[in-house]
Scaffold this motif. Structure first.
Motif, PDB file in Angstrom:
ATOM      1  N   LEU A   1       0.804  -1.217   0.000  1.00  0.00           N
ATOM      2  CA  LEU A   1       0.000   0.000   0.000  1.00  0.00           C
ATOM      3  C   LEU A   1       0.840   1.271   0.000  1.00  0.00           C
ATOM      4  N   VAL A   2       2.136   1.172   0.338  1.00  0.00           N
ATOM      5  CA  VAL A   2       2.963   2.372   0.443  1.00  0.00           C
ATOM      6  C   VAL A   2       3.976   2.457  -0.693  1.00  0.00           C
ATOM      7  N   SER A   3       4.739   1.413  -0.910  1.00  0.00           N
ATOM      8  CA  SER A   3       5.839   1.473  -1.879  1.00  0.00           C
ATOM      9  C   SER A   3       5.357   1.602  -3.314  1.00  0.00           C
TER      10      SER A   3
ATOM     11  N   MET B   1       8.440   3.216  -5.762  1.00  0.00           N
ATOM     12  CA  MET B   1       9.800   2.890  -5.336  1.00  0.00           C
ATOM     13  C   MET B   1       9.698   1.778  -4.302  1.00  0.00           C
ATOM     14  N   PHE B   2      10.749   0.986  -4.170  1.00  0.00           N
ATOM     15  CA  PHE B   2      10.742  -0.164  -3.277  1.00  0.00           C
ATOM     16  C   PHE B   2      11.931  -0.058  -2.327  1.00  0.00           C
TER      17      PHE B   2
ATOM     18  N   TYR C   1      10.628   7.320   3.905  1.00  0.00           N
ATOM     19  CA  TYR C   1       9.940   7.251   2.621  1.00  0.00           C
ATOM     20  C   TYR C   1       9.994   8.589   1.887  1.00  0.00           C
ATOM     21  N   VAL C   2       9.730   9.678   2.613  1.00  0.00           N
ATOM     22  CA  VAL C   2       9.732  10.986   1.972  1.00  0.00           C
ATOM     23  C   VAL C   2      11.120  11.332   1.453  1.00  0.00           C
ATOM     24  N   HIS C   3      12.144  10.998   2.209  1.00  0.00           N
ATOM     25  CA  HIS C   3      13.514  11.275   1.773  1.00  0.00           C
ATOM     26  C   HIS C   3      13.845  10.524   0.489  1.00  0.00           C
ATOM     27  N   ASP C   4      13.543   9.231   0.457  1.00  0.00           N
ATOM     28  CA  ASP C   4      13.857   8.444  -0.733  1.00  0.00           C
ATOM     29  C   ASP C   4      13.016   8.888  -1.927  1.00  0.00           C
ATOM     30  N   TYR C   5      11.752   9.228  -1.660  1.00  0.00           N
ATOM     31  CA  TYR C   5      10.895   9.706  -2.748  1.00  0.00           C
ATOM     32  C   TYR C   5      11.434  11.013  -3.320  1.00  0.00           C
ATOM     33  N   TYR C   6      11.894  11.890  -2.459  1.00  0.00           N
ATOM     34  CA  TYR C   6      12.460  13.172  -2.893  1.00  0.00           C
ATOM     35  C   TYR C   6      13.741  12.961  -3.701  1.00  0.00           C
ATOM     36  N   VAL C   7      14.598  12.051  -3.245  1.00  0.00           N
ATOM     37  CA  VAL C   7      15.843  11.789  -3.948  1.00  0.00           C
ATOM     38  C   VAL C   7      15.594  11.190  -5.319  1.00  0.00           C
TER      39      VAL C   7
END
Length: 414
Positions: free
Chosen positions: A347-349, A354-355, A401-407
């Motif tokens: 439900l999130v990734s 992104m995984f 999650y927000v950090h990886d999504y931003y990157v």
């Protein structure tokens, strides 16, 4: 020359005489065809005059749609138990794969829209699994009764609860109707029953209060996220990129308070306001959507009481069947956490495209945490540990999650 001409006439006459013999039967065949057409035309005209026009394609289709369960040959081939099980697994698999593939491939799909879509399909997946499982139990009980046998489990029926009223009592296979199935799809529960507890009437004032709470809390949640959480998360990106540990902890603690408040408001909005609204609208009698999880003295008690519909589904369709097959209790509990972790990650990734397995790792971290709290902490200390895991654990996952999504999605374009 006269002799040659005469010889040609003689040869031509001989050819004509031979062609008029038995080898020239084309005229006879044409005569047979004409006679056959006339005779059949007479029969066709006689049938029309006597019976009229009887051709009706809609009537033929209605014969198949009127009572499809009266096709014994088709049922033996298509709806055998093995074929039905294969089709059921195929349907459930497509229900998870097709929406996730759509979310991953459609570029216009937003993370919020993806979470909502996958959440609805996940709920439908769990409901259809319970529907098949429950009716299989009823079928086995019916067969066992016919053979004068007993079973260790019973067909899911109406639980006894105060204030509930059953509108009509049905028994298997009388429950296999579209009306019954669609009621279960929209009912605020994940576990199927042949006879759900029903409330006697719809309380309009109660319904309007829940509707007002839903609308008000939704606006409040959106406002708090935009005003409080988004700026804090945006300001947290640089400390995480620079790996500034002290600033990371400061950002984490700053995010913990609004995140926890929003989570509590969301819990009340979903489990109390929304689910009670749907239950009241459908006259659904079982309103136990949560228990006193805030008094939890162990992590296990929290997970068993904060989301009753999911807990009942896991207990009924996953945990107890594993115990009946001889699985160790600890392994069965770990398997339940694995399934829960899979759906959290699903439900999130996928909506974030992104995984990173943060949700999966966070859920699996609950296993040693539950063991530690249950073994070494109890009473108020255990309750404090549960609250600490909720207040600190959630913002850690959010920031990861927000950090990886931003990157992944934004830093490369800057």
């Amino acid at each position: 020359m006269f002799i040659e001409t005469k010889r040609c006439h003689v040869l031509q006459e001989s050819l004509l005489s031979s062609a008029s013999g038995y080898s020239n039967y084309r005229g006879i065949l044409n005569w047979c065809v004409v006679m056959l057409m006339l005779s059949n035309a007479r029969l066709f005209l006689e049938n029309i005059i006597k019976y009229g026009i009887l051709v009706d394609p809609i009537q033929v289709v209605s014969l198949f749609l009127k009572d499809p369960y009266s096709w014994p040959a088709a049922c033996l081939i298509i709806v055998s138990e093995t074929a039905g099980w294969i089709l059921h697994i195929f349907n459930l698999t497509c229900m998870l794969i097709f929406p996730s593939a759509t979310v991953l491939t459609v570029t216009s799909m937003t993370p919020v829209g993806g979470v909502i879509s996958l959440g609805i399909y996940t709920v439908l997946f769990l409901k259809l699994y319970s529907y098949q499982d429950s009716n299989r139990w009823c079928r086995e009980i019916r067969q066992a009764r016919a053979k004068r046998l007993t079973r260790s489990y019973s067909c899911p029926d109406v639980p006894q609860s105060n204030g509930s009223a059953v509108h009509s009592h049905v028994s298997y296979p009388g429950n296999l109707t579209h009306r019954d199935m669609y009621y279960f799809v929209f009912a605020p529960t994940l576990c199927y029953q042949l006879n759900f507890p029903r409330s006697p009437r719809v309380r309009k004032r109660f319904l309007m209060r829940r509707l007002f709470e839903m609308l008000f809390l939704m606006q409040l949640l959106v406002g708090l996220i935009q005003q409080w959480m988004v700026p804090t998360i945006q300001n947290s990106m640089k400390p995480f990129q620079d790996m500034d540990f002290s600033r990371m902890v400061e950002r984490l603690l700053k995010l913990a308070v609004p995140n926890h408040l929003i989570w509590l408001l969301f819990f009340y909005w979903f489990f109390h306001s929304s689910m009670n609204f749907v239950a009241e609208l459908l006259q659904f009698g079982d309103r136990e959507f949560y228990r006193d999880w805030w008094n939890s003295e162990s992590v296990t008690y929290f997970w068993a009481n904060w989301n009753i519909p999911v807990h009942k589904w896991c207990l009924r369709h996953f945990y107890k069947p594993m115990l009946k097959r001889g699985t160790n209790k600890f392994l069965a509990q770990t398997a339940v956490f694995l399934v829960s972790a899979f759906f959290h990650e699903y439900l999130v990734s996928i909506p974030l495209k992104m995984f990173r397995l943060w949700a999966f790792m966070g859920m699996m971290a609950q296993v040693p945490l539950a063991w530690f709290v249950g073994r070494y902490l109890n009473g108020n200390y255990g309750n404090a540990a549960v609250w600490m895991s909720l207040i600190i654990g959630q913002p850690i996952a959010v920031l990861m999650y927000v950090h990886d999504y931003y990157v992944i999605h934004h830093s490369s374009t800057e």
